[in-house]
Design a protein around this motif. Sequence first.
Motif, PDB file in Angstrom:
ATOM      1  N   VAL A  17      17.884  48.306 -13.928  1.00  0.00           N
ATOM      2  CA  VAL A  17      16.649  47.974 -13.215  1.00  0.00           C
ATOM      3  C   VAL A  17      16.216  49.173 -12.372  1.00  0.00           C
ATOM      4  O   VAL A  17      15.031  49.516 -12.335  1.00  0.00           O
ATOM      5  CB  VAL A  17      16.834  46.718 -12.335  1.00  0.00           C
ATOM      6  N   ASN A  18      17.168  49.821 -11.728  1.00  0.00           N
ATOM      7  CA  ASN A  18      16.863  50.994 -10.924  1.00  0.00           C
ATOM      8  C   ASN A  18      16.225  52.082 -11.791  1.00  0.00           C
ATOM      9  O   ASN A  18      15.271  52.742 -11.364  1.00  0.00           O
ATOM     10  CB  ASN A  18      18.118  51.517 -10.232  1.00  0.00           C
ATOM     11  N   ALA A  19      16.730  52.286 -12.990  1.00  0.00           N
ATOM     12  CA  ALA A  19      16.158  53.285 -13.890  1.00  0.00           C
ATOM     13  C   ALA A  19      14.707  52.943 -14.227  1.00  0.00           C
ATOM     14  O   ALA A  19      13.845  53.832 -14.296  1.00  0.00           O
ATOM     15  CB  ALA A  19      16.997  53.382 -15.166  1.00  0.00           C
ATOM     16  N   GLU A  20      14.433  51.669 -14.416  1.00  0.00           N
ATOM     17  CA  GLU A  20      13.060  51.256 -14.709  1.00  0.00           C
ATOM     18  C   GLU A  20      12.149  51.463 -13.499  1.00  0.00           C
ATOM     19  O   GLU A  20      10.996  51.881 -13.647  1.00  0.00           O
ATOM     20  CB  GLU A  20      13.029  49.805 -15.172  1.00  0.00           C
ATOM     21  N   ILE A  21      12.664  51.201 -12.299  1.00  0.00           N
ATOM     22  CA  ILE A  21      11.888  51.439 -11.071  1.00  0.00           C
ATOM     23  C   ILE A  21      11.562  52.927 -10.951  1.00  0.00           C
ATOM     24  O   ILE A  21      10.420  53.310 -10.677  1.00  0.00           O
ATOM     25  CB  ILE A  21      12.655  50.939  -9.831  1.00  0.00           C
ATOM     26  N   ARG A  22      12.557  53.769 -11.170  1.00  0.00           N
ATOM     27  CA  ARG A  22      12.342  55.219 -11.086  1.00  0.00           C
ATOM     28  C   ARG A  22      11.314  55.687 -12.121  1.00  0.00           C
ATOM     29  O   ARG A  22      10.457  56.523 -11.822  1.00  0.00           O
ATOM     30  CB  ARG A  22      13.659  55.966 -11.266  1.00  0.00           C
ATOM     31  N   ALA A  23      11.399  55.158 -13.325  1.00  0.00           N
ATOM     32  CA  ALA A  23      10.441  55.535 -14.367  1.00  0.00           C
ATOM     33  C   ALA A  23       9.025  55.093 -14.002  1.00  0.00           C
ATOM     34  O   ALA A  23       8.056  55.830 -14.229  1.00  0.00           O
ATOM     35  CB  ALA A  23      10.863  54.923 -15.704  1.00  0.00           C
ATOM     36  N   LEU A  24       8.905  53.917 -13.427  1.00  0.00           N
ATOM     37  CA  LEU A  24       7.605  53.417 -13.007  1.00  0.00           C
ATOM     38  C   LEU A  24       6.979  54.364 -11.990  1.00  0.00           C
ATOM     39  O   LEU A  24       5.822  54.756 -12.112  1.00  0.00           O
ATOM     40  CB  LEU A  24       7.746  52.007 -12.413  1.00  0.00           C
ATOM     41  N   TRP A  25       7.743  54.750 -10.976  1.00  0.00           N
ATOM     42  CA  TRP A  25       7.228  55.656  -9.947  1.00  0.00           C
ATOM     43  C   TRP A  25       6.923  57.028 -10.524  1.00  0.00           C
ATOM     44  O   TRP A  25       5.952  57.681 -10.128  1.00  0.00           O
ATOM     45  CB  TRP A  25       8.206  55.764  -8.780  1.00  0.00           C
ATOM     46  N   SER A  26       7.735  57.473 -11.462  1.00  0.00           N
ATOM     47  CA  SER A  26       7.506  58.777 -12.079  1.00  0.00           C
ATOM     48  C   SER A  26       6.184  58.790 -12.845  1.00  0.00           C
ATOM     49  O   SER A  26       5.392  59.732 -12.731  1.00  0.00           O
ATOM     50  CB  SER A  26       8.665  59.112 -13.024  1.00  0.00           C
ATOM     51  N   ARG A  27       5.937  57.730 -13.598  1.00  0.00           N
ATOM     52  CA  ARG A  27       4.672  57.631 -14.352  1.00  0.00           C
ATOM     53  C   ARG A  27       3.476  57.490 -13.430  1.00  0.00           C
ATOM     54  O   ARG A  27       2.383  57.948 -13.746  1.00  0.00           O
ATOM     55  CB  ARG A  27       4.717  56.430 -15.306  1.00  0.00           C
ATOM     56  N   ALA A  28       3.683  56.856 -12.274  1.00  0.00           N
ATOM     57  CA  ALA A  28       2.584  56.581 -11.347  1.00  0.00           C
ATOM     58  C   ALA A  28       2.240  57.794 -10.477  1.00  0.00           C
ATOM     59  O   ALA A  28       1.218  57.782  -9.796  1.00  0.00           O
ATOM     60  CB  ALA A  28       2.943  55.402 -10.453  1.00  0.00           C
ATOM     61  N   HIS A  29       3.083  58.809 -10.486  1.00  0.00           N
ATOM     62  CA  HIS A  29       2.859  60.010  -9.675  1.00  0.00           C
ATOM     63  C   HIS A  29       2.663  59.667  -8.201  1.00  0.00           C
ATOM     64  O   HIS A  29       1.824  60.259  -7.518  1.00  0.00           O
ATOM     65  CB  HIS A  29       1.684  60.821 -10.208  1.00  0.00           C
ATOM     66  N   GLY A  30       3.411  58.682  -7.709  1.00  0.00           N
ATOM     67  CA  GLY A  30       3.411  58.369  -6.284  1.00  0.00           C
ATOM     68  C   GLY A  30       2.406  57.328  -5.826  1.00  0.00           C
ATOM     69  O   GLY A  30       2.428  56.921  -4.677  1.00  0.00           O
ATOM     70  N   THR A  31       1.511  56.892  -6.697  1.00  0.00           N
ATOM     71  CA  THR A  31       0.523  55.878  -6.322  1.00  0.00           C
ATOM     72  C   THR A  31       0.493  54.800  -7.399  1.00  0.00           C
ATOM     73  O   THR A  31       0.165  55.085  -8.551  1.00  0.00           O
ATOM     74  CB  THR A  31      -0.885  56.492  -6.182  1.00  0.00           C
ATOM     75  N   LEU A  32       0.828  53.575  -7.009  1.00  0.00           N
ATOM     76  CA  LEU A  32       0.855  52.467  -7.968  1.00  0.00           C
ATOM     77  C   LEU A  32      -0.490  51.763  -8.032  1.00  0.00           C
ATOM     78  O   LEU A  32      -1.122  51.521  -7.003  1.00  0.00           O
ATOM     79  CB  LEU A  32       1.923  51.451  -7.573  1.00  0.00           C
ATOM     80  N   SER A  33      -0.895  51.413  -9.241  1.00  0.00           N
ATOM     81  CA  SER A  33      -2.078  50.569  -9.411  1.00  0.00           C
ATOM     82  C   SER A  33      -1.701  49.148  -8.997  1.00  0.00           C
ATOM     83  O   SER A  33      -0.526  48.860  -8.734  1.00  0.00           O
ATOM     84  CB  SER A  33      -2.523  50.575 -10.871  1.00  0.00           C
ATOM     85  N   GLU A  34      -2.667  48.264  -8.952  1.00  0.00           N
ATOM     86  CA  GLU A  34      -2.359  46.867  -8.605  1.00  0.00           C
ATOM     87  C   GLU A  34      -1.386  46.255  -9.595  1.00  0.00           C
ATOM     88  O   GLU A  34      -0.448  45.546  -9.202  1.00  0.00           O
ATOM     89  CB  GLU A  34      -3.647  46.042  -8.549  1.00  0.00           C
ATOM     90  N   VAL A  35      -1.584  46.521 -10.862  1.00  0.00           N
ATOM     91  CA  VAL A  35      -0.700  45.975 -11.894  1.00  0.00           C
ATOM     92  C   VAL A  35       0.705  46.561 -11.734  1.00  0.00           C
ATOM     93  O   VAL A  35       1.702  45.841 -11.823  1.00  0.00           O
ATOM     94  CB  VAL A  35      -1.268  46.280 -13.303  1.00  0.00           C
ATOM     95  N   GLU A  36       0.786  47.864 -11.491  1.00  0.00           N
ATOM     96  CA  GLU A  36       2.083  48.502 -11.299  1.00  0.00           C
ATOM     97  C   GLU A  36       2.777  47.995 -10.037  1.00  0.00           C
ATOM     98  O   GLU A  36       3.997  47.828 -10.028  1.00  0.00           O
ATOM     99  CB  GLU A  36       1.922  50.027 -11.219  1.00  0.00           C
ATOM    100  N   ALA A  37       2.006  47.733  -8.990  1.00  0.00           N
ATOM    101  CA  ALA A  37       2.581  47.218  -7.747  1.00  0.00           C
ATOM    102  C   ALA A  37       3.206  45.841  -7.969  1.00  0.00           C
ATOM    103  O   ALA A  37       4.294  45.554  -7.451  1.00  0.00           O
ATOM    104  CB  ALA A  37       1.528  47.153  -6.653  1.00  0.00           C
ATOM    105  N   VAL A  38       2.556  45.007  -8.750  1.00  0.00           N
ATOM    106  CA  VAL A  38       3.106  43.686  -9.071  1.00  0.00           C
ATOM    107  C   VAL A  38       4.391  43.858  -9.870  1.00  0.00           C
ATOM    108  O   VAL A  38       5.402  43.195  -9.607  1.00  0.00           O
ATOM    109  CB  VAL A  38       2.072  42.833  -9.846  1.00  0.00           C
ATOM    110  N   ARG A  39       4.378  44.773 -10.841  1.00  0.00           N
ATOM    111  CA  ARG A  39       5.569  45.043 -11.640  1.00  0.00           C
ATOM    112  C   ARG A  39       6.709  45.539 -10.744  1.00  0.00           C
ATOM    113  O   ARG A  39       7.860  45.135 -10.883  1.00  0.00           O
ATOM    114  CB  ARG A  39       5.238  46.080 -12.720  1.00  0.00           C
TER     115      ARG A  39
END
Length: 59
Positions: A17-39
């Motif tokens: 799960v931690n790896a998926e969280i890190r990948a999410l932040w990496s793809r988001a370049h530090g700013t999450l969209s609303e959909v990404e924030a929910v994820r």
Amino acid sequence: MSFTPSPTGAARPASAVNAEIRALWSRAHGTLSEVEAVRYERLLVEWAAAVRADTDAAA
């Protein structure tokens, strides 16, 4: 990487799960969209449950 629950309902390890969280932040370049924030929120809940399960198993 998208989360697909296992058919047996077994929880994923915290490290996965931690790896998926890190990948999410990496793809988001530090700013999450609303959909990404929910994820992200869902992943945090899953991660916390996995950490608790690991801690309970170690005790």
